[in-house]
Design a protein around this motif. Sequence first.
Motif, PDB file in Angstrom:
ATOM      1  N   THR A   1       0.806  -1.218   0.000  1.00  0.00           N
ATOM      2  CA  THR A   1       0.000   0.000   0.000  1.00  0.00           C
ATOM      3  C   THR A   1       0.842   1.271   0.000  1.00  0.00           C
ATOM      4  N   TYR A   2       2.043   1.174   0.586  1.00  0.00           N
ATOM      5  CA  TYR A   2       2.909   2.350   0.714  1.00  0.00           C
ATOM      6  C   TYR A   2       4.285   2.041   0.111  1.00  0.00           C
ATOM      7  N   PRO A   3       4.334   1.788  -1.190  1.00  0.00           N
ATOM      8  CA  PRO A   3       5.615   1.380  -1.798  1.00  0.00           C
ATOM      9  C   PRO A   3       6.703   2.436  -1.675  1.00  0.00           C
ATOM     10  N   ASP A   4       6.301   3.714  -1.655  1.00  0.00           N
ATOM     11  CA  ASP A   4       7.300   4.777  -1.568  1.00  0.00           C
ATOM     12  C   ASP A   4       7.892   4.917  -0.169  1.00  0.00           C
ATOM     13  N   ARG A   5       7.310   4.235   0.820  1.00  0.00           N
ATOM     14  CA  ARG A   5       7.818   4.282   2.195  1.00  0.00           C
ATOM     15  C   ARG A   5       8.614   3.022   2.557  1.00  0.00           C
TER      16      ARG A   5
ATOM     17  N   ARG B   1      -3.520 -11.391  -4.324  1.00  0.00           N
ATOM     18  CA  ARG B   1      -3.578 -10.425  -5.421  1.00  0.00           C
ATOM     19  C   ARG B   1      -2.908  -9.117  -5.030  1.00  0.00           C
ATOM     20  N   ARG B   2      -3.115  -8.697  -3.778  1.00  0.00           N
ATOM     21  CA  ARG B   2      -2.484  -7.455  -3.314  1.00  0.00           C
ATOM     22  C   ARG B   2      -0.968  -7.605  -3.226  1.00  0.00           C
ATOM     23  N   LEU B   3      -0.507  -8.784  -2.869  1.00  0.00           N
ATOM     24  CA  LEU B   3       0.935  -9.004  -2.730  1.00  0.00           C
ATOM     25  C   LEU B   3       1.662  -8.913  -4.064  1.00  0.00           C
ATOM     26  N   GLN B   4       0.963  -9.155  -5.139  1.00  0.00           N
ATOM     27  CA  GLN B   4       1.592  -9.081  -6.456  1.00  0.00           C
ATOM     28  C   GLN B   4       2.043  -7.662  -6.802  1.00  0.00           C
ATOM     29  N   ALA B   5       1.516  -6.678  -6.084  1.00  0.00           N
ATOM     30  CA  ALA B   5       1.877  -5.278  -6.361  1.00  0.00           C
ATOM     31  C   ALA B   5       3.153  -4.851  -5.650  1.00  0.00           C
TER      32      ALA B   5
ATOM     33  N   SER C   1       5.881 -17.041  -3.192  1.00  0.00           N
ATOM     34  CA  SER C   1       5.478 -17.218  -4.586  1.00  0.00           C
ATOM     35  C   SER C   1       4.517 -16.135  -5.058  1.00  0.00           C
ATOM     36  N   SER C   2       3.891 -15.417  -4.090  1.00  0.00           N
ATOM     37  CA  SER C   2       2.924 -14.373  -4.439  1.00  0.00           C
ATOM     38  C   SER C   2       3.560 -13.004  -4.624  1.00  0.00           C
TER      39      SER C   2
END
Length: 292
Positions: A129-133, A227-231, A257-258
Amino acid sequence: MKARANGIELEYESFGDPADPTILLIMGLGAQLTLWPLPLIEALVARGFRVVRYDNRDVGLSTKLDRAGRPRLGLMMMQRLLRMQPRVAYTLGDMAADAIGLLDYLKVRQAHIVGASMGGMIAQLVAATYPDRTLSLTSIMSTTGNPALPRATREAMDVLINRLKTTDIDALVAHGIRAAQVTGSPAYPVAPDLLATRIRETIERSTYPDGFARQMAAIIADGDRRRRLQAIKAPTVVIHGAADPLVPVEGGRDTASSIPGARLVELPGMGHNLPVELVPQIVAAIESVARP
């Protein structure tokens, strides 16, 4: 120390030089910050990291959401089976926002996120959810919420869910010892007297069964995260004990694997705890993504 974060107060402790890269440790279901072993923290500090550990909401010395009441977990599980969305006091997403709120309070723009068990679930959501952090992600003895995965052993689930309804410390310590022995690492047993001392200190610091129930409700409501982990874009390592009776190792394998590019580290003889004997391997795994 107390931090005002995401509308609540979080109890936290900071180790090392604030100028060093920060590792944020997120603990699991009903567990206090004290369950992060000091030898692990000291080893990370010695490698040039600042380490922050904290009590999640509804546990330890952080804010308790008394007004939310005690959830009906059996009903919630039935609702999930019927593909209904249970109503909860807060979500794992809210707890991920707590982590970011703590980083904001500490004026830390980016951190290495490390979570154990439910803390691993929260850490996954922070990274997604917060990739930039998120500089890196370490998910320890956690899982994806995939309903097809093997479940905990009956004995492990029994000691997790069937908590004593008493305030008698000796009875609570005895139950805590049994729970630790059932879910812990068979290859790395802890001496009963040392275990009893640790558990008594934990209970005297804080005991709050309603918080445990509301955190469990948040896990149930979160469902399948695959599905969220794929991001997730951050470098990721997944650590899991091969002998974990509470979250079987298949949960770690599914997590790895996800998440694109994630590496899996399986530790023989490790159960659902953090044995001090395995600190070197755990630190090396964290550092492998924190300093790839």
